[in-house]
Write an enzyme that holds these catalytic residues in place. Structure first.
Site, mmCIF file in Angstrom:
data_model
loop_
_atom_site.group_PDB
_atom_site.id
_atom_site.type_symbol
_atom_site.label_atom_id
_atom_site.label_comp_id
_atom_site.label_asym_id
_atom_site.label_seq_id
_atom_site.Cartn_x
_atom_site.Cartn_y
_atom_site.Cartn_z
ATOM 1 N N CYS A 89 99.359 -10.296 -58.347
ATOM 2 C CA CYS A 89 100.695 -9.803 -58.695
ATOM 3 C C CYS A 89 101.402 -10.678 -59.729
ATOM 4 O O CYS A 89 102.031 -10.162 -60.658
ATOM 5 C CB CYS A 89 101.557 -9.632 -57.448
ATOM 6 S SG CYS A 89 101.646 -11.066 -56.359
ATOM 7 N N ASP A 278 107.602 -3.490 -60.123
ATOM 8 C CA ASP A 278 106.792 -3.996 -59.020
ATOM 9 C C ASP A 278 105.306 -3.756 -59.307
ATOM 10 O O ASP A 278 104.882 -2.615 -59.482
ATOM 11 C CB ASP A 278 107.202 -3.263 -57.737
ATOM 12 C CG ASP A 278 106.572 -3.847 -56.494
ATOM 13 O OD1 ASP A 278 105.625 -4.651 -56.616
ATOM 14 O OD2 ASP A 278 107.025 -3.497 -55.386
ATOM 15 N N HIS A 280 102.864 -4.074 -57.264
ATOM 16 C CA HIS A 280 102.121 -3.859 -56.026
ATOM 17 C C HIS A 280 101.776 -2.391 -55.786
ATOM 18 O O HIS A 280 102.099 -1.806 -54.755
ATOM 19 C CB HIS A 280 102.898 -4.427 -54.843
ATOM 20 C CG HIS A 280 103.107 -5.894 -54.949
ATOM 21 N ND1 HIS A 280 104.198 -6.443 -55.592
ATOM 22 C CD2 HIS A 280 102.353 -6.933 -54.517
ATOM 23 C CE1 HIS A 280 104.112 -7.762 -55.543
ATOM 24 N NE2 HIS A 280 103.010 -8.074 -54.894
#
Length: 401
Positions: A89, A278, A280
């Protein structure tokens, strides 16, 4: 190698996508609040009530790099790393910052993406981040460069580590034409940056609206990254106003950071909340190439997020890196004025310092050694034991607050 418990714990937080890309459809996404307060996206001010569509289009135009699966193994055929799910990430956040810098330089800060976009310069930028060893800023290059500096493939990076790795990689890509300066010890040394960026007989990239042109220049476009620790387990409130103000500066390229257990790319703020992309989401690896067939069009769409997310600024992990981009020397001088007038002068406890030359008491350690990934100078005992899903033990800077 990651422990099974960490892998399993992280797996619960990741959205698995078995199709190429699935857009969550809702009647009205809760990405931008309906408020009179200004919305700031990388130095641009918006009115959420009057310009909601413009805000969303701007956000969707940002390059969105996420977990991928099914790529050629990192480290060769004997490796099991065919996905960065659960560990990549912060590497993806670094890609987003560098990608945005290249968009600003080659396409302009006001450039907007659509599904029909087939601009050769845009595709050339995107190809540099694809999940293949030959791409200059691929997950392969970033992970292996980190491994050469003591971060094995599969280990989490902190904000400073990704900054140092990207700094090494940009040297080998002449077309991108940028240089990265990582400001250590909470201090921007102006003349160090000037010496780094002012190159006699160098080349930079200018934009004619369609294609990049090489032209003689004395300034190497600058991506400035300032790693900071703004507290131990949470951000000290004295730094919150300065952090919000940083998104308002014209040269802002956002903040690499996260919240506990998640690395995120913060691109703006509204009120007391920060807006972020994000990484993820796990998507299938693939190539955009020239975007001439349907599959390539579909892959291109996976590099643009349908909507951003928000969290309270107090929820950010205190280990962050502020990012700014200066295409010209004029931009850098303007940035220095803004930093002094907006981030330093009004604050009792500024986020960092600005000085012309290194202070007399600056560490005598050679700069290259000081900036090496993994060298710790002021690590607080016990910090490494905090439950974080990206590494925070590698930061080469003073702990604040």
């Amino acid at each position: 190698m990651l422990s099974v418990s960490l892998q399993e714990g992280y797996r619960e937080q990741v959205i698995e996508m078995d199709s190429l890309f699935t857009q969550n459809v809702a009647d009205e996404p809760d990405d931008i609040p309906h408020t009179q307060e200004p919305v700031w996206i990388l130095g641009k001010r918006y009115n959420a009530i009057k310009e909601l569509d413009a805000i969303r289009r701007d956000i969707k135009s940002k390059l969105w790099f996420t977990y991928r699966k099914g790529f050629v193994p990192i480290g060769g055929s004997s490796s099991n790393f065919t996905s960065d799910k659960g560990w990549g990430c912060m590497l993806r956040c670094g890609q987003m910052v560098l990608g945005q810098a290249l968009v600003c330089l080659h396409l302009g800060r006001d450039w907007l993406w659509t599904m029909e976009t087939r601009d050769n310069t845009y595709l050339k930028i995107l190809n540099r981040f694809e999940d293949r060893r030959a791409a200059p800023f691929s997950i392969h290059q970033i992970a292996l460069t980190g491994a050469s500096e003591g971060k094995e493939v599969g280990q989490w990076f902190g904000p400073n580590t990704i900054a140092q790795v990207l700094k090494k990689l940009v040297v080998y890509d002449d077309w991108s034409s940028v240089t990265i300066h990582v400001a250590l010890d909470n201090t921007i040394v102006v003349n160090d940056i000037m010496r780094q960026c002012k190159i006699e007989g160098g080349t930079t990239v200018e934009v004619d609206g369609r294609t990049p042109l090489k032209a003689p220049s004395e300034w190497k476009p600058l991506l400035l990254i300032i790693p900071l620790r703004l507290g131990l387990s949470e951000i000290n409130p004295v730094y919150i106003n300065g952090l919000k103000t940083s998104f308002q500066i014209a040269q802002s390229l956002g903040v690499i950071g996260g919240k506990p257990n998640l690395a995120l790319y913060f691109i703006g703020c509204v009120g007391d909340e920060v807006i972020f992309l994000d990484p993820h989401t796990t998507q299938r690896s693939g190539s955009v190439d020239h975007k001439t067939v349907e599959g390539e069009v579909d892959i291109d769409a996976t590099y643009h997020c349908g909507s951003a997310s928000r969290i309270p600024i107090t929820g950010i992990d205190p280990s962050v890196a502020l990012c700014f981009f200066c295409a010209t020397e004029k931009d850098f001088k303007s940035l220095c004025r803004s930093i002094q007038e907006e981030l330093i002068d009004p604050e009792k406890q500024p986020l960092f310092e600005l000085c012309s030359e290194k202070p007399a008491d600056w560490s005598p350690v050679d700069d290259c050694a000081t900036e090496a990934v993994g060298t710790a100078t002021n690590v607080v005992l016990g910090f490494e034991s905090l439950d974080r899903q990206y590494d925070t033990s590698d930061e080469d800077f003073e702990l604040l607050g």
